[in-house]
Enzyme design. Structure first.
Site, PDB file in Angstrom:
ATOM      1  CG  ASP A   1     -12.191  20.970  46.493  1.00 13.14           C
ATOM      2  OD1 ASP A   1     -11.356  21.595  45.383  1.00 13.14           O
ATOM      3  OD2 ASP A   1     -11.879  21.199  47.560  1.00 13.14           O
TER       4      ASP A   1
ATOM      5  CG  ASP B   1      -3.501  26.749  42.494  1.00 15.70           C
ATOM      6  OD1 ASP B   1      -3.242  25.986  43.232  1.00 15.70           O
ATOM      7  OD2 ASP B   1      -2.327  27.328  41.989  1.00 15.70           O
TER       8      ASP B   1
END
Ligand SMILES: C[S@@+](CC[C@H](N)C(=O)[O-])C[C@H]1O[C@@H](n2cnc3c(N)ncnc32)[C@H](O)[C@@H]1O
Length: 240
Positions: A180, A144
């Site tokens: 990412d 997360d």
């Protein structure tokens, strides 16, 4: 971790719903346990082990096979792929998001793999019951992001998570991280070595020949974000 409302009543897969926080309601827990026992997948015991006594990993698979851990497996795409590709390895998957656990159970059933054990909860609880240096590999794939600066301390790559992870990884074990989020890369490159790892590789194309894309990665690529793949080696415990 995601949160939201839990659908009420046992409605097949929907019952897993999304839960607030980390505690499963007894009915949810029962439902997961029933599915796990139908599939003959033992849970990695935390809840019924209030003293958090260390478990013997040999009891999980009945032998001394190498053990790998995937933290936050999401829908289980990568975990099930690795289990299929490495039948001699035991894979422990850890995921508190119940929709993900439900998706993974479906994939495990369809793939017919028998070398996965699940902990439907927080990785930190799992670390508490694993003995030192028992794992040979760990995966942290698209954790997360917690993009707001005031939430960075909630990220997985903080000493609170990395120190116990380092304890349960054997010297020479490989720790793979994919993300990412450029700022997550920065924090990972700072914090993971501090916890006793050496960075072996940082790549913009997967350096792992056995890579299998995940749901989160597919979404990131669709939305034009660049994955980063980081490989670390657990240093010897003396050198950490
Ligand atoms: C962004 S998702 C990525 C899921 C999956 N790895 C993928 O690439 O599709 C991050 C996952 O980590 C799980 N997670 C968050 N905190 C965790 C923790 N402390 N222990 C285990 N899993 C955690 C979340 O529930 C969520 O499913």
């Amino acid at each position: 971790m995601k949160s939201g409302s839990l659908r009420s009543g046992v409605q097949g897969r929907n019952f897993y719903g999304r839960v607030k926080g980390k505690t499963l309601k007894p009915a949810q827990q029962r439902y997961i346990d029933e599915d796990l026992s139908k599939l003959q997948i033992p849970r990695v015991t935390v809840g019924s082990n209030p003293e958090r006594a260390p478990i013997d990993p040999k009891d999980l698979f009945g032998d001394g096979r190498p053990l790998w851990l995937e933290v936050g497996f999401g829908g289980g795409e990568h975990m099930v792929h690795q289990a299929q590709a490495n039948p001699g390895v035991g894979i422990i998957g850890c995921e508190p998001f119940l929709n993900g656990v439900a998706m993974a159970l479906g994939k495990i059933r369809r793939a017919g793999v028998g070398n996965i054990r699940l902990h439907a909860g927080d990785a930190r609880d799992l670390f508490d019951v694993l003995p030192d240096a028992c794992l040979d590999r760990a995966f942290l794939l698209y954790p997360d992001p917690w993009p707001k600066a005031r939430h960075h301390r909630r990220r997985f790559v903080t000493p609170e998570h990395l120190r116990p992870l380092a304890r349960v990884l054997a010297p020479g074990a490989v720790f793979r991280v994919a993300t990412d989020i450029p700022d997550y890369v920065r924090q990972t490159l700072e914090e993971v070595p501090e916890a006793g790892f050496e960075c072996l590789d940082h790549d913009l194309h997967s350096p792992w020949s056995d890579w299998h894309t995940t749901r989160y990665e597919a979404k990131a690529l669709r939305e034009g974000r660049q994955p980063h793949y980081l490989t670390f080696l657990r240093k010897s415990h003396d050198a950490a």
